[in-house]
Design an enzyme around this catalytic site. Structure first.
Site, mmCIF file in Angstrom:
data_model
loop_
_atom_site.group_PDB
_atom_site.id
_atom_site.type_symbol
_atom_site.label_atom_id
_atom_site.label_comp_id
_atom_site.label_asym_id
_atom_site.label_seq_id
_atom_site.Cartn_x
_atom_site.Cartn_y
_atom_site.Cartn_z
ATOM 1 C CB VAL A 108 -0.947 -0.005 1.213
ATOM 2 C CG1 VAL A 108 -1.648 1.348 1.362
ATOM 3 C CG2 VAL A 108 -1.987 -1.108 1.075
ATOM 4 C CB VAL A 111 0.161 1.241 -4.606
ATOM 5 C CG1 VAL A 111 -0.926 1.805 -5.504
ATOM 6 C CG2 VAL A 111 0.595 -0.140 -5.098
ATOM 7 C CD GLU A 112 -2.611 5.199 -1.216
ATOM 8 O OE1 GLU A 112 -2.567 6.280 -1.848
ATOM 9 O OE2 GLU A 112 -3.673 4.613 -0.961
ATOM 10 C CG ASN A 113 4.222 7.259 -0.852
ATOM 11 O OD1 ASN A 113 4.171 8.443 -0.548
ATOM 12 N ND2 ASN A 113 3.825 6.309 -0.015
ATOM 13 C CE1 TYR A 199 -4.065 2.325 -3.569
ATOM 14 C CE2 TYR A 199 -5.527 0.730 -2.550
ATOM 15 C CZ TYR A 199 -4.484 1.625 -2.459
ATOM 16 O OH TYR A 199 -3.851 1.817 -1.249
#
Length: 209
Positions: A108, A111-113, A199
């Protein structure tokens, strides 16, 4: 009289040996039980040693099993470091406290960054999500009670939020990830937005590659 007392004390001590795991052996004789080290008697019966037979991998006698466990542990940490970069240590601790897989939390973070951790602690998305794990301000402050601007609290909050979503969706990792991205209410009502589906697919690809 004294000899009888000594025999009784000796028997009481012997009875407690298996519980404390001293590793002595019991040798039965006509005058009661006596203890001798295993090397001193071929007829010795080994006493159970619960400390040596503990389930924890460090105490496992089988070197092959320990080697496999150590290799797996090293690979797991390497994967987390590769995914979470400078936040790997925080991810491992937060995942352990929240009882969620560290590689899932690390994925997570990745992917978020987008794999770019420069300035991630103060990064704000177009939707207003904050920090390393891109927490919504209301979720961070009101639900999780963490400061989203603090990287450690942000990651701990994100890991706990994942744990909450996994419980809410019956352990379904894909739905939990979709809810992390699009919000639990929408997903619980049957919504499957394309962005949330993509996502979840990307996070799972990194976590379980």
């Amino acid at each position: 009289m004294i000899s009888r007392l000594l025999i009784m004390v000796r028997r009481n001590v012997l009875a407690s040996l298996p519980a404390i795991g001293l590793g002595f052996t019991v040798l039965a004789g006509a005058h009661g039980s006596e203890w001798l080290p295993p090397a001193h008697s071929a007829a010795a019966v080994p006493v159970a040693d619960p400390l040596r037979n503990a389930v924890h991998p460090v105490c496992v006698r089988d070197k092959n099993a320990f080697t496999l466990w150590a290799r797996h542990r090293h690979q797991r940490k390497s994967r987390v470091r590769r995914l979470a970069g400078p936040y790997a240590g925080m991810v491992l601790r937060a995942a352990r406290k929240a009882h969620v897989p560290a590689r899932l939390v690390a994925a997570v973070v990745r992917v978020e960054n987008g794999g770019n951790f420069h300035g991630s602690a103060t990064r704000v998305s177009s939707a207003g999500a904050i920090g390393v794990m891109q927490l919504e301000p209301v979720t961070a402050w009101d639900t999780l009670r963490v400061n989203p601007w603090n990287p450690r609290q942000n990651i701990e909050g994100g890991a706990r939020f994942l744990a909450m979503l996994l419980r809410e969706f019956g352990g379904n990792v894909r739905l939990a990830l979709m809810a992390y991205n699009a919000g639990p209410t929408w997903i619980a009502q049957g919504g499957r937005p394309e962005q949330a589906v993509a996502y979840a697919r990307e996070v799972l690809a990194y976590a379980y590659a």
